[in-house]
Design an enzyme around this catalytic site. Structure first.
Site, PDB file in Angstrom:
ATOM      1  N   GLU A 181      48.814  32.983  33.614  1.00 57.92           N
ATOM      2  CA  GLU A 181      49.186  33.269  35.004  1.00 57.92           C
ATOM      3  C   GLU A 181      49.658  32.032  35.773  1.00 57.92           C
ATOM      4  O   GLU A 181      49.012  31.595  36.745  1.00 57.92           O
ATOM      5  CB  GLU A 181      48.021  33.934  35.736  1.00 57.92           C
ATOM      6  CG  GLU A 181      47.539  35.214  35.068  1.00 57.92           C
ATOM      7  CD  GLU A 181      46.405  35.908  35.830  1.00 57.92           C
ATOM      8  OE1 GLU A 181      45.914  35.344  36.821  1.00 57.92           O
ATOM      9  OE2 GLU A 181      46.020  37.020  35.414  1.00 57.92           O
ATOM     10  N   GLU A 230      45.242  41.229  29.812  1.00 59.82           N
ATOM     11  CA  GLU A 230      44.113  41.490  30.726  1.00 59.82           C
ATOM     12  C   GLU A 230      44.373  42.784  31.452  1.00 59.82           C
ATOM     13  O   GLU A 230      45.491  43.027  31.935  1.00 59.82           O
ATOM     14  CB  GLU A 230      43.985  40.399  31.810  1.00 59.82           C
ATOM     15  CG  GLU A 230      43.443  39.095  31.346  1.00 59.82           C
ATOM     16  CD  GLU A 230      43.305  38.091  32.494  1.00 59.82           C
ATOM     17  OE1 GLU A 230      43.170  38.508  33.664  1.00 59.82           O
ATOM     18  OE2 GLU A 230      43.348  36.895  32.200  1.00 59.82           O
TER      19      GLU A 230
HETATM   20  O1  IFM Z   1      39.278  36.803  36.622  1.00 57.47           O
HETATM   21  C1  IFM Z   1      40.665  36.766  36.673  1.00 57.47           C
HETATM   22  C2  IFM Z   1      41.226  36.043  35.468  1.00 57.47           C
HETATM   23  O2  IFM Z   1      40.728  34.761  35.372  1.00 57.47           O
HETATM   24  C3  IFM Z   1      42.732  35.962  35.572  1.00 57.47           C
HETATM   25  N1  IFM Z   1      43.324  37.242  35.833  1.00 57.47           N
HETATM   26  C4  IFM Z   1      42.753  38.055  36.872  1.00 57.47           C
HETATM   27  C5  IFM Z   1      41.247  38.162  36.698  1.00 57.47           C
HETATM   28  C6  IFM Z   1      40.643  39.039  37.809  1.00 57.47           C
HETATM   29  O3  IFM Z   1      40.910  38.492  39.063  1.00 57.47           O
END
Ligand code: IFM
Length: 457
Positions: free
Chosen positions: A173, A353
């Protein structure tokens, strides 16, 4: 919210589909002062008053560093075939350059070997935000020299683990690091400067391209890529102002990363918007960033709705919200995947994710998190819908294995499919974990030769 477990998504996922759970180093490891680890920018950031909702930090977190074997057994018990984790750069190279820390390297070696021994593929991320604090003293990601430090770190880690991991993602990210870390300043290192944020985003992308080249030159066999947080961006109304604002937001969130990675240049509308705050780009940078990747990881949580009048209130949409205040919008995942497939020559895609924070309570050893199970089931179905329309999906990973340190929200928001009692460090699989395990078992049986399936029954 349902009262019975949702049916399993019916899409026939292929037998080699990658099913996993994901975590990151700073959010679970703890042991921040142990065995020679250096400070990261998140250690320093947490010491600032008022920046973390509950005043907490990552010093203990889920104590994963000391509970590695127990956690590896927990992961194996879920029936996943992949585990996505990140390496804490300051644990393996405390100052971000020069000397390596053998104890830190040995920890990740135990992690990788422990996964392989349990038949689970290691998916490694090099940078999930915990930059060595020593590098921040010379400007951190705003300093072009950090790009070269990152490449050295990638090479060193590859020399130690590259022969055993299935995949290496350079960054997690980059939008978050650049925007939340350097423009809004609500994440480490807490800088509020639009020009710095633009430069940081360029350096992250450049370091990705240079690391890819260096790892390939080393003969790295792991598949190489990057992980982006993406969302479909929608205008709050059909007004020209909202549509224009939504287009700009789409540029800043999605095209600012996808265009250089896949088309070799930044989007002109965003460069125009940034004007003099745009990044300094040196000759050859854009070609370097656009090197072909083996995969693209996508982190998906919700859509983004944009209003020219100011921040949009998700509570007005009528959709259910998670504890983060994010709308539950699984159809947005299908829309996003179709759009990426149509607008870019994407490599194989993973959802690296996906998950939700919900208000959980542990009662008599059980967490009835039907809302989380519904969320996961609906998003897996959304991946299936995209696959039926030709999107090259090859994996899905739940965020997250464990409740953990949710950055500026501290420990107040729980994303885990496994509950963590922070006082005792007891792990309790929630109902969503039980559902995920049953779903994966059903997948396995669907692909098993008939005689095996019958034996299992
Ligand atoms: O916890 C975070 C993760 O570290 C990165 N993506 C989003 C998740 C939820 O906010």
């Amino acid at each position: 919210m349902t009262t019975t477990a949702p049916a399993f998504p019916t899409h026939p996922f292929p037998p080699d589909f990658v099913w996993g759970v994901a975590t990151s180093s700073f959010q679970i490891e703890g042991a921040t002062n142990k065995d020679g680890r250096g400070d990261s920018i998140w250690d320093s950031f947490c010491r600032l008053p008022g920046v973390i909702a509950d005043g907490s930090d990552g010093s203990i977190a889920c104590d994963h560093y000391h509970r590695l074997d127990e956690d590896l057994d927990l992961i194996a018990g879920l029936g996943v075939n992949a585990y996505r984790f990140s390496v804490s750069w300051p644990r393996v190279q405390p100052s971000g350059s020069g000397a390596w820390n053998e104890a830190g390297l040995a920890f990740y070696e135990r992690l990788v070997d422990g996964l392989l021994a349990r038949g689970i593929k290691p998916y490694l991320t090099l940078n999930h935000w915990d930059l060595p604090a020593a590098l921040q003293t010379s400007g951190g990601w705003a300093n072009r020299d950090t790009v070269h430090r990152f490449v050295d770190y990638a090479i060193g880690l590859n020399a130690r683990l590259g022969d055993r991991v299935a995949s290496i993602a350079t960054h997690n990210e980059p939008w978050v690091v650049a925007f939340l870390g350097h423009e809004s300043g609500i994440f480490a290192p807490g800088i509020k400067d639009r020009a710095v944020a633009a430069q940081v985003s360029h350096h992250l992308l450049l370091s990705h391209g240079l690391a890819l080249q260096a790892l390939r030159a080393q003969g790295c066999k792991a598949s190489l890529g990057i992980v982006l947080n993406l969302a479909p961006v929608q205008a709050a109304t059909t007004s020209a102002e909202d549509i224009e604002q939504a287009h700009l937001e789409d540029g800043r969130l999605l095209r600012w990363y996808m265009d250089p990675l896949f088309k070799g240049g930044y989007p002109q509308d965003v460069l125009d918007f940034l004007g003099e705050d745009g990044p300094r780009i040196e000759a050859g940078d854009m070609q370097q960033i656009a090197l072909p990747m083996d995969f693209l990881g996508i982190n998906y949580y919700s859509r983004s709705v944009v209003s020219a009048a100011g921040p949009w209130d998700a509570k007005t949409s009528g959709l259910e919200l998670t504890e983060m205040g994010w709308e539950i919008y699984p159809e947005g995942l299908t829309q996003l995947l179709l759009r990426l497939h149509q607008d870019y020559a994407v490599p194989p895609l993973y959802i690296t994710e996906n998950g939700g924070a919900f208000k959980d309570s542990l009662v008599d050893g059980v967490v009835k998190d039907d809302d989380r199970t519904d969320y996961i089931a609906a998003h897996i179905a959304a991946v299936g819908a995209a696959m039926r329309q030709g999107v090259p999906m090859c994996g899905y990973m739940v965020w997250s294995l464990l409740d953990n340190f949710e950055w500026a929200s501290g420990y107040e928001k729980r994303f885990g499919i496994v509950h963590v009692d922070y006082a005792t460090q007891t792990r309790t699989p929630k109902d969503s974990a039980v559902w995920y395990r049953a779903f994966l078992r059903a997948q396995q049986l669907a692909h098993a030769p008939l005689n095996v399936a019958l034996t299992e029954v």
